[in-house]
Every structure is written in structure tokens, then in C-alpha cells.
Design a protein around this motif. Sequence first.
Motif, PDB file in Angstrom:
ATOM      1  N   UNK A 290       0.858  -1.183   0.000  1.00 58.35           N
ATOM      2  CA  UNK A 290       0.000   0.000   0.000  1.00 58.35           C
ATOM      3  C   UNK A 290       0.891   1.227   0.000  1.00 58.35           C
ATOM      4  N   UNK A 291       0.690   2.079  -1.002  1.00 61.25           N
ATOM      5  CA  UNK A 291       1.481   3.295  -1.069  1.00 61.25           C
ATOM      6  C   UNK A 291       2.970   3.039  -1.140  1.00 61.25           C
ATOM      7  N   UNK A 292       3.350   1.926  -1.781  1.00 58.96           N
ATOM      8  CA  UNK A 292       4.757   1.605  -1.924  1.00 58.96           C
ATOM      9  C   UNK A 292       5.380   0.948  -0.704  1.00 58.96           C
ATOM     10  N   UNK A 293       4.568   0.607   0.307  1.00 57.81           N
ATOM     11  CA  UNK A 293       5.085  -0.059   1.501  1.00 57.81           C
ATOM     12  C   UNK A 293       4.324  -1.363   1.743  1.00 57.81           C
ATOM     13  N   UNK A 294       4.972  -2.284   2.432  1.00 61.03           N
ATOM     14  CA  UNK A 294       4.378  -3.584   2.715  1.00 61.03           C
ATOM     15  C   UNK A 294       3.468  -3.489   3.936  1.00 61.03           C
ATOM     16  N   UNK A 295       2.399  -4.289   3.920  1.00 61.06           N
ATOM     17  CA  UNK A 295       1.361  -4.170   4.938  1.00 61.06           C
ATOM     18  C   UNK A 295       1.394  -5.378   5.868  1.00 61.06           C
ATOM     19  N   UNK A 296       1.448  -5.127   7.168  1.00 63.91           N
ATOM     20  CA  UNK A 296       1.355  -6.207   8.145  1.00 63.91           C
ATOM     21  C   UNK A 296      -0.110  -6.528   8.406  1.00 63.91           C
ATOM     22  N   UNK A 297      -0.360  -7.654   9.060  1.00 60.89           N
ATOM     23  CA  UNK A 297      -1.699  -8.033   9.495  1.00 60.89           C
ATOM     24  C   UNK A 297      -1.940  -7.578  10.931  1.00 60.89           C
ATOM     25  N   UNK A 298      -1.004  -6.826  11.477  1.00 61.66           N
ATOM     26  CA  UNK A 298      -1.074  -6.323  12.841  1.00 61.66           C
ATOM     27  C   UNK A 298      -1.628  -4.906  12.822  1.00 61.66           C
ATOM     28  N   UNK A 299      -2.505  -4.598  13.767  1.00 64.81           N
ATOM     29  CA  UNK A 299      -3.120  -3.268  13.806  1.00 64.81           C
ATOM     30  C   UNK A 299      -2.233  -2.223  14.479  1.00 64.81           C
ATOM     31  N   UNK A 300      -1.177  -2.674  15.153  1.00 64.62           N
ATOM     32  CA  UNK A 300      -0.333  -1.733  15.865  1.00 64.62           C
ATOM     33  C   UNK A 300       1.100  -1.691  15.339  1.00 64.62           C
ATOM     34  N   UNK A 301       1.590  -2.826  14.875  1.00 63.01           N
ATOM     35  CA  UNK A 301       3.000  -2.923  14.493  1.00 63.01           C
ATOM     36  C   UNK A 301       3.130  -2.916  12.972  1.00 63.01           C
ATOM     37  N   UNK A 302       3.878  -1.980  12.409  1.00 61.37           N
ATOM     38  CA  UNK A 302       4.100  -2.009  10.955  1.00 61.37           C
ATOM     39  C   UNK A 302       4.971  -3.200  10.588  1.00 61.37           C
ATOM     40  N   UNK A 303       4.835  -3.681   9.360  1.00 64.66           N
ATOM     41  CA  UNK A 303       5.670  -4.781   8.920  1.00 64.66           C
ATOM     42  C   UNK A 303       7.115  -4.302   8.876  1.00 64.66           C
ATOM     43  N   UNK A 304       7.969  -4.974   9.646  1.00 65.80           N
ATOM     44  CA  UNK A 304       9.343  -4.533   9.817  1.00 65.80           C
ATOM     45  C   UNK A 304       9.604  -3.967  11.194  1.00 65.80           C
ATOM     46  N   UNK A 305       8.528  -3.755  11.986  1.00 61.59           N
ATOM     47  CA  UNK A 305       8.687  -3.293  13.354  1.00 61.59           C
ATOM     48  C   UNK A 305       8.646  -1.787  13.496  1.00 61.59           C
TER      49      UNK A 305
END
Length: 706
Positions: free
Chosen positions: A423-438
Motif C-alpha cells: 500500500x502506497x509503496x510499503x508492505x502491509x502487516x496483518x497487525x493493527x499496531x506494528x508495521x511490517x518490519x517493526x
Amino acid sequence: MRSLLAAALAAGLLSATAPAAWGSAGAAAAPVAAPADSAATTAAAAASGDDWLHTQGNRIVDANGDEVWLTGVNWFGFNATERVFHGLWSANLTEVTRSMADRGVNIVRVPLSTQLLLEWRTGRATVPSGVNTYANPELTGMTSLQVFDHWLALCKQYGIKVLLDVHSAEADNSGHVYPVWWKGTVTTADFHTAWEWVAARYRNDDTVVAVDVKNEPHGTADTSPRAKWDGSTDQDNFKYACETAGRRMLAVNPNLLVLCEGIEIYPKAGVSWTSTTPTDFHSTWWGGNLRGVRDHPVDLGAQNDQLVYSPHDYGPLVFQQPWFTGDWNRTTLERDVWDPNWLYLHKENKAPLLIGEWGGFLDNGPNQKWMTALRDLVTENRIHQTFWCLNPNSGDTGGLLLNDWKTWDEAKYALLKPALWQHGGKFVSLDHEVPLGGAGSTTGVSVSDVHGGGPGDPTDTQAPTAPTGLTNSAVTSTGVTLSWTPSTDNVRVTGYDVYRGSAKVTATPVTGTTWTDSGLTPATAYQYTVRARDAAGNVSPASAALTVTTPPSGTPTGAVKVRYKNDDTSATDNAIRHSLRLVNTGASAAGLTTVSMRYYFTRDGSASVNAWCDYAAVGCGQVKLRVVPLPSPVTGADAYLEVTFSGGSVPVGGDSGDIQLRMSKADWTNFDETNDYSRTTSPSYADAPAVPAYTGTTPAWGTPPT
């Protein structure tokens, strides 16, 4: 692991059913002494538990009802004799995990064995010898269960979710080739007990969001044991095993996604499971046959919205299946293999699909052709997937990592990358608080960052509408210029992908609504579709297909062309019925009084032939017809129907509209149109170079017979 035909295995024709180097002979450290076992302690509870998932039709959604996309990889080793991730004999666990998150992996499928789970459950976890404690000092003295729980904490830190998979009954490097979920001392009861223990241990940790009940149940008609799929409660009925395991786990943790794979064979209509004749069954990859779901869907009771079906699919380098012979492509794969075996579940909105295994070597040939076709299917339909695999020691597929367990295979990753949620050139985590990559990640975002509009926000997951009005505005013997009407969501659209048949032929999205395909073969039919794409990577359904036939080399290309469709399915009745359209390909309006078209046919006898205009958009009163015998018959024709006009014009880029024509003999005897030069069997309009057109006496389109 992968699904190879059991017959080939039994005959000794195939040896690459398991990775060629699953052992840990390359481990750099000696085994360390085991500490006091702490496997009986439970994992730490999650802080919030807000990331559980469930299903709606063919979608997987979060607690807010927002659609998510599970896109990840497999990392094996815990299922094998080492009882720990492969690669830890040289690689650092934290570095590998972080690199997966930074590269867009939002879920990892982890193969396990029932034997290992039972060992964990009863406090018999041991310190694995396959861990290099020089590379992984933080794992010193840890049992396999402690290593696993340590890794779960890393996944939580980096925003990765986990899918657990019982890959085999026994902790055996080739255990996955055994066809069912019991073996040796491991019983069906043990299988269910192990899964219940897993559900209980991690029921408060939404890092473990899904379970894959059993990897690749299989078996052919003439082997025993083998997995079947029906409405019985027989021990070898995998549907019943899925239901039993799923219900027992969901009674403990109702939030788990339960994945049920397919089997290998399914009986053809009128055949029972008692048959031992291979040709009585539809056969495909191990775990890939979900035909039985149509007649016998898995029933998880009140938690049926936790059910996901999970087929596996592989390419010709794993096994040369029958559908990889001849002129195969994505269209034939979808029609002959994917649709009947599992894709129908997605297309009919019955349930979500997660392709648990797919992948292979890049050979710049048929295997890469298959992988690209499946990647495009996954991407266009937002089908969930876990790629096989991270491990470079997978013998018949290779991995995303190279042999040093640090360097990524950039070419293979580039093929996979479009199938990772972005999304928007960045990878999306399935976590609502933590971005993918921490925390502080520059390459990833959290699912909350995507669905910022609140519950049900479709910003990222709703595909644009399909473009319409696909047509060709010019055609030569080696090129076609296409144009189309934009998607109604054009404000969201960042470009359009053009497909020739099943292959995408635009390297980058087209920003306008016209595009030219060049380097084509003369006198060849090509089918085109167009799809819209938005900034989030969503791809629309395909436009209506357009078939264009390039004229032969040397064919004149004037300011007009002819399109034809067959209005009569019978080639041997007493009438010839077809429709024509005259298309203006020039830069100014075309006056019809200077244009003629010729339809070549055989009269099949000496009787005279009469012709009528049944309907014309320009008015039948302006259409003039005459049947002209040829001085000498040629292949496919001894006469032609000439169509001229007494008035009317066609605007630039437009056409004459339908001209519906009919011919019959004066004695009403039958024609034989089978080999008529200008006839095709197409019931829809397509370019017709076998119906030449003239402006005055100058050839402008097509080629007459010789």
C-alpha cells in the motif's frame, strides 16, 4: 512438501519429492547440553489480541470487517529430524526474521510434525543440534519449543503473523510423502490431541492466527492407505478429519483460521471410492484436489466463518503433469486445472483460498511461465498465498534465500513481490499496531495505516471497475492498436494492464487509454483484455475480450476494415447467415458509396443463389447485394457475395453497425459451408481479413482467395 504422483513414487521414477538437502550436515556448532525442560510453561499472552481474523464469502477480514491479504512464505525444519528451522546452522534467527518482514512477508507458514507437538506437550522437548550458537548466542541452551516461542516474540516485534502446519506424522525428513495423518505409533487420536494442545497453548496470542490441519493428504486409487473426501466418518476421509480437528481447536480458540487442504484424487461422476482404477478419478497435485467440496463442504459448525481452503500447486520442474504438454498457457491452466480443482471456490464466493505452497526454480522456460501465470492469478484476484519457500535447501524448488542463508535471490523475489500486500509503496502487516518490519520501519505499515477510514474502509482492498469498450482502432499484419473506455473509478486508477491471451504484455501500466501491440505474426488471431490498476496494487476484473486477426503480409491497409460473425451454427443447412460491420480506420469520415465488401463461398451445385439483407443499422434500403460467380473456382470459393451501399457514411473510429445477411439457393438445397473461404465459426464479431474490402477498385482490407 510438494505433491508428486504416487504412481511415479512407487515406480521409482521420481526422487525429488523432498528437498534434496534437508539434513543439517553443514551445521557449524556441536550440540549443546539441554537445560531443565520448560516446555510445559505456556507462551506469554498477547497484549491486545485485536488481530484475529475470520471470513466473509471469499474474503478474509479483521474484527472491523476490513479485508486483509495474507501473503507470505514457508520456512521448514521444525517438521524434520532437526526439530528446528533449517538454516540456523549458519544464519541468525533475528536477522532472517527481520529480513522477511522488511521484504514484505506478513505471514510465515511453519511446517511441524505431530510427533514434535506431542513431545512439546509432554515436556520432552530437546535442545536441537541444528543451531549454531556462535551465530545465535541468544538461543544457547534453548529447547526446540523455547526456540519456537522466542521466534514468535520476534514475529510480534516485526509485525509478522504465523500459520502452523502439521506437515507429517513423524519427525522425519521425508515424512510428508506419507499420504495420511497417522503413521507408526502416531494415531489419529494423537493427531487431534496435538492440535488441541497447540490451540490451548497459543489461544491468547494473536501472532498465531491460523492452522493448516494437515499437509498434502494424498494417495491414488490403487494405493493404501490413501486420503478420500466424502460424507462418511471413515478414518481415511480427510473432510471428516478436517471437521474433527477444526471443531476441537475452535472449541478451545474460536478465533483461529482453520485451513483445509485438498487431496490427490476425486471420483468421476458415477464412480465410487471402492474403485481401484486410476482412470476413474480426477487426479492433480497432492493437496490440490478440492472438487469434493462442491458435494461435501467442510462444516465447522458455528465457527464456519473460520474456514479457509488451501490448495497446493506446482510447475513442470516438480513433475511433468499432463497439462504441461502441448500448447499450454494460463488460460488452459485456469480452465483445465485450477477452476475445476479449487478456483471455483473463489469465483463462486464460497470460501477464501490460501495457496499454501507454490514456487520453483526460475528456468526462463516452462516452469517460470507457470509461476508467472499463477502469480498473476494470485495478484489479480487477491488470493492469499504462502510461497514455497524461504529455504535454499529445497531440492526441487530452491528458495528465496541463496545458500549462505542471508542473500536473497533477487530474480525470484522480483517475481514474487507483486503478490505481497503493498500500500502506497510499503508492505502491509496483518497487525493493527506494528508495521511490517517493526517500530520505525521504513518499508512497512500496519493494517490500521491502510484502513484509516474506519470499519469496512475499502481504500486498499477494493479493486477498480473494469474498463469497457475495448476495440482496435488500427491493425496491420504485424501490429494492433487498442483503445478502451476508462474505468468508472478512473480517479483512483494509475494505469492499465493489457493482456494478450493470458499473458500480460505491458511491462509497465499504460497511463492513457490507447496502446499498440507490435511485432505480431501475420494472419494470426489474438485475444486481448485490459485491466485497471490503482496505487494500492488492486487490479480490476478483465474487460470484455476482443479478438483481432492480423491480415497476411502484403495485405493492403486502407482506411476501412471488415468485422464478421457467424449467425448460423449449422454448416450444412439451406441458408448462409452472417453479419458484417465495416469499420472506419481512417482520419476522416468514410462515405459508404465508394466502399465494397466481398464474402467468398462455394455454391455447392449449379443452382443460382439469392441474397437478402435482413437488417442493417444503415437501413437495408441502402445495402445492395449481388452474387458474382468466379471465372474459375479456387480453394474455398467459386463465388462471392458483393456488398455495396447507395448512401450513408461512417465516422472516424466508428463502424457501419450490424449488416445481417442471408443467402439461399433457388432450389433450396443445402450448402456445405465447412471449408468456405470467408466463413469462421465465431458467434461474436472479429476482424475478418478473409472478407476483403475495396475503396473504389483499390484493395483496402483483407486478401481474396487464390
